[in-house]
Design a protein around this motif. Structure first.
Motif, PDB file in Angstrom:
ATOM      1  N   ILE A 187       0.832  -1.212   0.000  1.00 25.27           N
ATOM      2  CA  ILE A 187       0.000   0.000   0.000  1.00 25.27           C
ATOM      3  C   ILE A 187       0.862   1.256   0.000  1.00 25.27           C
ATOM      4  O   ILE A 187       1.796   1.388   0.799  1.00 25.27           O
ATOM      5  N   THR A 188       0.541   2.188  -0.894  1.00 26.06           N
ATOM      6  CA  THR A 188       1.172   3.506  -0.899  1.00 26.06           C
ATOM      7  C   THR A 188       0.135   4.541  -0.466  1.00 26.06           C
ATOM      8  O   THR A 188      -0.960   4.602  -1.031  1.00 26.06           O
ATOM      9  N   TYR A 189       0.501   5.328   0.541  1.00 28.84           N
ATOM     10  CA  TYR A 189      -0.366   6.408   1.018  1.00 28.84           C
ATOM     11  C   TYR A 189       0.159   7.735   0.479  1.00 28.84           C
ATOM     12  O   TYR A 189       1.334   8.065   0.675  1.00 28.84           O
ATOM     13  N   THR A 229      -0.545  11.789   0.691  1.00 30.35           N
ATOM     14  CA  THR A 229      -1.283  12.770   1.494  1.00 30.35           C
ATOM     15  C   THR A 229      -1.040  14.181   0.992  1.00 30.35           C
ATOM     16  O   THR A 229       0.108  14.640   0.915  1.00 30.35           O
ATOM     17  N   VAL A 269      -3.737   4.894  -1.590  1.00 31.31           N
ATOM     18  CA  VAL A 269      -4.719   5.655  -0.817  1.00 31.31           C
ATOM     19  C   VAL A 269      -4.361   7.131  -0.909  1.00 31.31           C
ATOM     20  O   VAL A 269      -3.252   7.532  -0.560  1.00 31.31           O
ATOM     21  N   THR A 304      -5.335  10.890   0.419  1.00 34.02           N
ATOM     22  CA  THR A 304      -6.062  11.572   1.485  1.00 34.02           C
ATOM     23  C   THR A 304      -5.462  12.962   1.708  1.00 34.02           C
ATOM     24  O   THR A 304      -4.566  13.383   0.985  1.00 34.02           O
ATOM     25  N   SER A 319      -9.721   8.671   0.355  1.00 36.55           N
ATOM     26  CA  SER A 319     -10.227   8.671   1.733  1.00 36.55           C
ATOM     27  C   SER A 319     -10.463  10.115   2.151  1.00 36.55           C
ATOM     28  O   SER A 319      -9.516  10.858   2.427  1.00 36.55           O
ATOM     29  N   GLU A 370     -11.277   5.762   9.694  1.00 36.44           N
ATOM     30  CA  GLU A 370     -10.044   4.973   9.766  1.00 36.44           C
ATOM     31  C   GLU A 370     -10.341   3.478   9.811  1.00 36.44           C
ATOM     32  O   GLU A 370      -9.675   2.679   9.153  1.00 36.44           O
TER      33      GLU A 370
END
Length: 256
Positions: A13-15, A17, A51, A53, A101, A185
């Motif tokens: 998973i890569t987040y 932001t 993801v 956000t 998200s 969350e």
């Protein structure tokens, strides 16, 4: 890399932001250029889920109005719109399963970017608005394309014209949000756990087939949005909309 976009990797998973919390993650040229570079890099890595956000209280309040006011140079405008196009097409065709998200408000260009994701989950109180109309502009970032995909052409047109703010809970029945929850969350964690036990390669191959088929239309819409936005920036209604925004009052549009 700068610090307007943060990237974190956890296993598959890569987040990503958006990180201008004091400005509600509004998108200036610095953030857009950095986001474009990040998406280009992530596209080619071996993660399987992305993801997107926002830091702080908002996902993204949209395009940075101050940038809009400062950027009167036609060439500068073209460069901004080119970067927006890159971000939109890169995120839409990302060869991963993508989740937006929405931890808070997603408006204007911020909502366009969220709608490019495969799944949209949101805090049920997060404010959702395709609100370009409030300053006499049209959606960009592929907003017309994404709204039509989720709402159909007639409802998309009417929703864009109204430009009204709604909560994610109100937006979910229309299909603008896939899940509105009071436990964001936890809901995200549930999605990610499910995906970790899914045949992701098959899912991504299906995405490639369906999204790549639509890509020429998205690119055409983005080009039309660039032309249309350039025209709208010259209108009296846009000047009034910006002035009203600065003065924190309702605009007095005259249809010119």
């Amino acid at each position: 890399m700068g610090d307007t976009v943060l990237v974190r990797r956890e296993g598959k998973i890569t987040y990503i932001t958006l990180n201008r919390p004091e400005q509600l993650n509004s998108m200036n040229i610095e953030l857009l250029e950095e986001l474009s570079k990040v998406l280009e890099q992530v596209k080619d890595d071996d993660s399987k889920v992305v993801v997107l956000t926002g830091a702080g209280k908002a996902f993204s309040a949209g395009g940075d109005v101050k940038t809009m006011l400062q950027n009167t140079d036609p060439e500068g405008f073209k460069q901004v719109m080119k970067t927006i196009k890159n971000c939109s097409t890169l995120f839409y065709t990302m060869p991963k399963v993508t989740i937006a998200s929405l931890n808070g408000a997603a408006a204007g260009l911020g909502l366009s970017m969220a709608l490019a994701a495969d799944y949209i989950i949101a805090d049920e109180d997060a404010k959702i608005a395709m609100n370009f109309i409030g300053i006499g502009l049209i959606p960009d970032g592929g907003g017309h394309f994404y709204m039509e995909q989720r709402l159909g052409p007639v409802k998309a047109k009417q929703t864009i014209w109204e430009g009204k703010m709604m909560t994610a809970k109100e937006a979910q029945p229309f299909g603008l949000v896939d899940l509105a929850t009071s436990h964001l969350e936890k809901a995200l964690e549930t999605y990610l756990t499910k995906l970790s036990h899914s045949p992701l390669m098959s899912m991504i191959e299906t995405k490639k087939i369906l999204n790549n088929k639509q890509l020429p239309l998205l690119e055409e819409v983005l080009d039309q949005e660039t032309k249309g936005q350039a025209l709208m920036r010259q209108t009296k209604d846009h000047q009034e909309g910006i002035q009203a925004f600065i003065e924190k009052r309702n605009p007095n549009f005259i249809g010119e």
